[in-house]
Design a protein around this motif. Sequence first.
Motif, PDB file in Angstrom:
ATOM      1  N   ALA A   1      -5.241 -20.446  -0.427  1.00  0.00           N
ATOM      2  CA  ALA A   1      -4.411 -19.418   0.208  1.00  0.00           C
ATOM      3  C   ALA A   1      -3.021 -19.357  -0.421  1.00  0.00           C
ATOM      4  O   ALA A   1      -2.466 -18.267  -0.631  1.00  0.00           O
ATOM      5  CB  ALA A   1      -4.305 -19.685   1.707  1.00  0.00           C
TER       6      ALA A   1
ATOM      7  N   THR B   1     -12.381 -12.258   1.954  1.00  0.00           N
ATOM      8  CA  THR B   1     -11.508 -12.712   3.025  1.00  0.00           C
ATOM      9  C   THR B   1     -11.114 -11.502   3.886  1.00  0.00           C
ATOM     10  O   THR B   1     -10.732 -10.464   3.350  1.00  0.00           O
ATOM     11  CB  THR B   1     -10.244 -13.366   2.444  1.00  0.00           C
ATOM     12  OG1 THR B   1     -10.630 -14.468   1.606  1.00  0.00           O
ATOM     13  CG2 THR B   1      -9.322 -13.861   3.541  1.00  0.00           C
TER      14      THR B   1
ATOM     15  N   SER C   1     -10.330 -17.811  -1.388  1.00  0.00           N
ATOM     16  CA  SER C   1      -9.515 -16.647  -1.062  1.00  0.00           C
ATOM     17  C   SER C   1      -9.962 -15.531  -1.992  1.00  0.00           C
ATOM     18  O   SER C   1      -9.831 -15.654  -3.224  1.00  0.00           O
ATOM     19  CB  SER C   1      -8.026 -16.961  -1.252  1.00  0.00           C
ATOM     20  OG  SER C   1      -7.221 -15.951  -0.688  1.00  0.00           O
TER      21      SER C   1
END
Length: 336
Positions: free
Chosen positions: A311, A8, A147
Amino acid sequence: MNMGGSMTQVLPIEDSSQIGHARRTAQQLAEKHGFDATDAGRVALVTTELASNILKHATRGELQLRVLPRASGAGIEILAVDRAQGFDLHACLTDGFSTGGTQGIGLGAVSRQAEVFDAYADARGAVLLTRLYPRSDKTPDRRFGISQHALHHDPACGDVWHLAFDGPRISALVIDGLGHGEEAERAARAGERVFALSPFASPLLLLEDIHHAMIGTRGGALAIAQFDGNTDALRFVGIGNIGGSLIAPDKSRGLASHPGIVGGQYRKAQPFDYAQVNGQLLILYSDGLQSRWNLQDYPGLVHRHPAVIAAILHRDFCRGRDDVTVLVIALEATHG
């Protein structure tokens, strides 16, 4: 459709000078991956508004960028993440609404610019998700979220993930190379390369081939999960401490792994089968994430987009002393 793992990209948003950098970064990323001027302009507009929204409502936070490989071309994912006291999402979706006293385009307009828009806000903060695809790309969004972050923002990450889609079938891999840094990444990538060649092979055969490929490296922990929408079943095999959970709105269950080190030594491996999983969430995570999370502590979160869930889990449960990966997949027979 094979989707190789990537980290990410994180852009801190703590003062107004960072908005322009975020806009340029996202726009250039879109252009690099085939967006024309109009579609890249939408990416720039959405990025600007999300970054501005963080400063208005939270004073500080971050944007998280990800390229989404597609059968043809790619999409761009932009997540706004903060730890503020929460705000009224319904009001903010009204065009022009701003608690910061400025006239923005409003999150309602953002939601119309993006092919995918979702959000979750409570007292812990907010996560806003946008996914943008070229207007010519009519392929449905794939409901997964990832993530992944290296310890101390190291350019090397000892975690890898890989996803493969074949009609109603999904195959997912997470490997955590021992330790962190370049040698951990080398170990994990050696396993990922083998998985990518035949992701829908028997998980035990895959494990054996990956084990041989990782001999001579540091080795690592591994989890393979294969979903078949035709049979509504999930098969899982794990060695080491990659966490796995199946989440339904009213219950959750952990996925069983065996001890050992892939590329080193493990005594046995056994696949476990789980029936009637359509509509549930599959969550795989490395031990850079605490295991004490519970989605029931976040009312309604189980119904949000998997990228929002990933997230939030990273935001609230990252240990901060290792690489961390959170992969969330909606198990749906309708995957094309």
